[in-house]
Design a protein around this motif. Structure first.
Motif, mmCIF file in Angstrom:
data_model
loop_
_atom_site.group_PDB
_atom_site.id
_atom_site.type_symbol
_atom_site.label_atom_id
_atom_site.label_comp_id
_atom_site.label_asym_id
_atom_site.label_seq_id
_atom_site.Cartn_x
_atom_site.Cartn_y
_atom_site.Cartn_z
ATOM 1 N N GLN A 135 -10.173 0.345 -10.650
ATOM 2 C CA GLN A 135 -11.463 0.707 -10.154
ATOM 3 C C GLN A 135 -11.418 0.512 -8.647
ATOM 4 O O GLN A 135 -11.240 -0.637 -8.050
ATOM 5 N N ALA A 136 -11.759 1.390 -7.904
ATOM 6 C CA ALA A 136 -11.906 1.338 -6.381
ATOM 7 C C ALA A 136 -12.452 2.593 -5.707
ATOM 8 O O ALA A 136 -13.084 3.236 -6.713
ATOM 9 N N HIS A 137 -12.464 2.564 -4.568
ATOM 10 C CA HIS A 137 -12.906 3.954 -3.805
ATOM 11 C C HIS A 137 -12.362 3.910 -2.557
ATOM 12 O O HIS A 137 -11.543 3.100 -2.281
ATOM 13 N N MET A 138 -12.483 5.039 -1.575
ATOM 14 C CA MET A 138 -11.915 5.015 -0.603
ATOM 15 C C MET A 138 -12.088 3.826 0.222
ATOM 16 O O MET A 138 -11.331 3.166 0.832
ATOM 17 N N LEU A 139 -13.500 3.304 0.167
ATOM 18 C CA LEU A 139 -13.972 2.007 0.732
ATOM 19 C C LEU A 139 -15.142 1.592 0.081
ATOM 20 O O LEU A 139 -15.303 0.303 0.271
ATOM 21 N N GLU A 140 -15.757 2.398 -0.332
ATOM 22 C CA GLU A 140 -17.303 1.990 -0.712
ATOM 23 C C GLU A 140 -17.343 1.157 -2.083
ATOM 24 O O GLU A 140 -17.759 1.798 -2.984
ATOM 25 N N VAL A 141 -17.014 0.174 -2.255
ATOM 26 C CA VAL A 141 -17.129 -0.996 -3.436
ATOM 27 C C VAL A 141 -18.190 -2.108 -2.920
ATOM 28 O O VAL A 141 -17.830 -2.777 -1.734
ATOM 29 N N CYS A 142 -18.903 -2.451 -3.672
ATOM 30 C CA CYS A 142 -20.009 -3.487 -3.169
ATOM 31 C C CYS A 142 -19.437 -4.828 -3.588
ATOM 32 O O CYS A 142 -19.294 -5.221 -4.446
ATOM 33 N N PRO A 143 -19.688 -5.703 -2.357
ATOM 34 C CA PRO A 143 -18.983 -6.932 -2.388
ATOM 35 C C PRO A 143 -19.646 -7.915 -3.331
ATOM 36 O O PRO A 143 -19.326 -9.121 -3.468
ATOM 37 N N LEU A 144 -21.002 -7.512 -3.963
ATOM 38 C CA LEU A 144 -21.504 -8.419 -4.878
ATOM 39 C C LEU A 144 -20.535 -8.777 -5.913
ATOM 40 O O LEU A 144 -20.682 -9.886 -6.595
ATOM 41 N N ILE A 145 -19.468 -8.047 -6.398
ATOM 42 C CA ILE A 145 -18.500 -8.033 -7.269
ATOM 43 C C ILE A 145 -17.436 -8.707 -6.817
ATOM 44 O O ILE A 145 -16.308 -9.180 -7.697
ATOM 45 N N ALA A 146 -17.128 -9.414 -5.714
ATOM 46 C CA ALA A 146 -16.100 -9.997 -5.221
ATOM 47 C C ALA A 146 -15.838 -11.510 -5.822
ATOM 48 O O ALA A 146 -16.673 -11.962 -6.015
ATOM 49 N N GLU A 147 -14.525 -11.666 -5.921
ATOM 50 C CA GLU A 147 -14.245 -12.874 -6.694
ATOM 51 C C GLU A 147 -14.071 -14.019 -5.465
ATOM 52 O O GLU A 147 -14.702 -15.111 -5.512
ATOM 53 N N HIS A 148 -13.660 -13.575 -4.279
ATOM 54 C CA HIS A 148 -13.407 -14.585 -2.986
ATOM 55 C C HIS A 148 -14.250 -14.046 -1.887
ATOM 56 O O HIS A 148 -14.597 -12.640 -1.868
ATOM 57 N N LYS A 149 -14.331 -14.649 -1.011
ATOM 58 C CA LYS A 149 -14.909 -14.210 0.095
ATOM 59 C C LYS A 149 -14.124 -12.957 0.841
ATOM 60 O O LYS A 149 -12.998 -12.977 0.899
ATOM 61 N N PRO A 150 -14.903 -11.842 0.970
ATOM 62 C CA PRO A 150 -14.245 -10.490 1.288
ATOM 63 C C PRO A 150 -13.609 -10.601 2.735
ATOM 64 O O PRO A 150 -14.109 -11.322 3.588
ATOM 65 N N LYS A 151 -12.325 -9.918 2.731
ATOM 66 C CA LYS A 151 -11.769 -9.993 4.247
ATOM 67 C C LYS A 151 -12.223 -8.739 4.595
ATOM 68 O O LYS A 151 -12.397 -7.298 4.406
ATOM 69 N N LEU A 152 -12.623 -8.728 6.149
ATOM 70 C CA LEU A 152 -13.019 -7.541 6.962
ATOM 71 C C LEU A 152 -11.771 -7.159 7.539
ATOM 72 O O LEU A 152 -10.885 -7.680 8.441
ATOM 73 N N GLU A 153 -11.375 -5.707 7.461
ATOM 74 C CA GLU A 153 -10.220 -5.058 7.845
ATOM 75 C C GLU A 153 -10.538 -3.688 8.496
ATOM 76 O O GLU A 153 -11.351 -3.029 7.953
#
Ligand code: MN
Length: 500
Positions: free
Chosen positions: A347-365
């Motif tokens: 499950q993904a998208h080009m970019l738009e996935v909500c960080p509320l479901i992240a397991e760890h601190k998200p990486k900004l890239e």
């Protein structure tokens, strides 16, 4: 705190046959039940006891008042004594708010030794609630029936779910969804009847040219941008290589500008949800990835490629789940992994996935995107938590909306070094083959609104309030029975249309 401006009304049914003492006791018991429910700490919305109704006129007055009180998001009814149900007809004809019928009883156990006819004249829920239930069914009114003693957590938690759903429903009744650009050309499943959606589901969908948004973005000041970039650097990790890279920093600045402009635009219009379309971005530096991700986390509904139905559903699911811990997101069935029993869908998208479901601190890239012809977009990259959740979508069947819900289990995902997007990996119930086949047979989208916190019961309550079709795909599902259900529903909704 999220639901503190809402209230649920509690209306007790009785009649005057049993005399003044009974009336006094009914009132005292109702007060005690409502106080007990409010003090339980298990209910997100406070209950207001609105008195006992003994006549048709009182029922109608109570329900008309509920309709007119904006804070009131639903009504709970309970019959303490026998309440002849013809007296509920006119009131039920009026009632526009969600209804919960609580089949409970003041006393928990039968007082075997002391019970006499006076006791029985007062404590009649066992038959009184059935008389009331008959009328609600006879009038084809949707409602939730909760059975259980009012002090029990199990019954309270069912009321709590209905309260959160009723709050989500109230929120949707003045929801504005803004589409920047139309649907992606030729795509069928994300489209639908926006007039019917407003009649049936409450929300309103508008269109704004992307040029209007660009004008707002261009007014964003440098000071605002650097303040937001500082927040990014605190909330997300940035790798050393990109940290001092001029290109990276330029793209992040542009992303911040877009985020501020987009949020401002939505605030000014009073919108709760929005959609984008990567074919319609003239004047914007990059596909708004980071902005969409962060706005989703704040509760804005989002659907990609003009998908306003998923945008609205995401907003409603986020709203219902406020204060819960594991999160929700817009997602797309991205690619399949055939692996026997563990076959799963990335499950993904080009970019738009909500960080509320992240397991760890998200990486900004920042990376190039091979579509849309714009500059390299900033995005948050992460994999999701593990665990069970639900994926949901609403499709337009032409004569009705169908809500499809699939229970899924998120499993450990792997890094995607060459595909830097946020993602989740799940196995649909009952397994990949049956789950995916049932979803396809039901006509489900490739976009979903996903939540770890909500259960099927939330969406069941939602479908009941909205009066829309719902099909569930879970461990009980077999394709043979599922196909039968779809066919039976086809007949039911054809008939239902002619009845209404
Ligand atoms: Mn998509």
């Amino acid at each position: 705190m999220a639901f503190e401006n809402y209230e649920v009304w509690f209306v007790t049914g009785a009649q005057l046959l049993y005399g003044g003492d009974a009336v006094t006791s009914v009132d005292a018991h109702s007060n005690e039940i409502v106080k007990g429910l409010n003090d339980s700490g298990n209910l997100p919305v406070k209950i207001i006891y609105k008195g006992t109704v003994n006549t048709a006129r009182e029922v109608t007055a109570a329900f008309k008042a509920a309709n007119n009180e904006d804070k009131c998001i639903g009504v709970i009814t309970w019959m303490h004594t026998f309440s002849p149900a013809k007296m509920w007809i006119h009131g039920l004809q009026e009632l526009k708010k969600p209804l919960l019928h609580f089949h409970t009883q003041f006393n928990k156990e039968i007082p075997w030794e002391t019970m006499d006819m006076d006791f029985m004249n007062l404590n009649q829920s066992a038959h009184g609630d059935r008389e009331f239930g008959h009328m609600v069914t006879r009038m084809r009114k949707n409602r939730k029936v909760v059975v259980g003693h009012w002090k029990e957590e199990k019954a309270q938690s069912k009321i709590a779910i209905w309260m959160r759903v009723s709050a989500g429903w109230a929120d949707a009744q003045d929801m504005l969804i803004i589409r920047f650009g139309d649907q992606m050309n030729n795509v069928a499943v994300t489209d639908g009847d926006k007039v019917e959606a407003e009649i049936r589901l409450g929300y309103h969908v508008d269109y704004y040219p992307i040029a209007n948004l660009v004008a707002t973005i261009n007014e964003v000041t440098e000071i605002e941008v650097s303040a937001l970039v500082a927040i990014y650097k605190k909330e997300y990790s940035v790798n050393d290589e990109q940290k001092n890279d001029a290109h990276f920093n330029r793209q992040v600045i542009e992303a911040a500008k877009t985020e501020i402009g987009l949020r401002r635009f939505l605030e000014e219009k009073g919108a709760k949800a929005f959609t984008t379309n990567f074919d319609d971005l003239a004047g914007i530096d990059q596909l708004p990835g980071l902005a969409c991700q962060r706005l989703m986390a704040e509760g804005y509904g989002f659907g990609a490629e003009g998908d306003w139905k998923t945008a609205s559903l995401y907003r409603t699911m986020w709203f219902m789940g406020q204060g819960m811990e594991k999160g929700c997101s817009f997602l797309e069935d991205y690619t399949l992994n055939f692996d026997g029993e563990k076959s799963a869908i990335l499950q993904a998208h080009m970019l738009e996935v909500c960080p509320l479901i992240a397991e760890h601190k998200p990486k900004l890239e920042v990376h190039p995107l091979g579509i849309g012809g714009k500059n390299d977009p900033a995005r948050l990259v992460f994999t999701s938590k593990e665990g069970p959740g639900i994926a949901a979508t609403i499709i337009d069947m032409g004569n009705r909306f169908r809500l499809i819900v699939n229970k899924v289990n998120c499993i450990k995902s792997k890094d995607l070094p060459k595909l830097p997007v946020a993602s989740s990996l799940w196995i649909p119930e009952p397994n990949f083959e049956v789950g995916a086949a049932a979803w396809i047979l039901a006509g489900g989208t490739h976009h979903t609104s996903f939540s770890y916190d909500l259960t099927v019961e939330y969406l069941e309550d939602y479908a009941e309030i909205a009066g829309i079709e719902m099909v569930v795909i879970d461990n009980e599902t077999t394709l043979r029975e599922f196909k039968k259900e779809l066919r039976m529903n086809e007949v039911y909704y054809l008939l239902n249309k002619s009845l209404s």
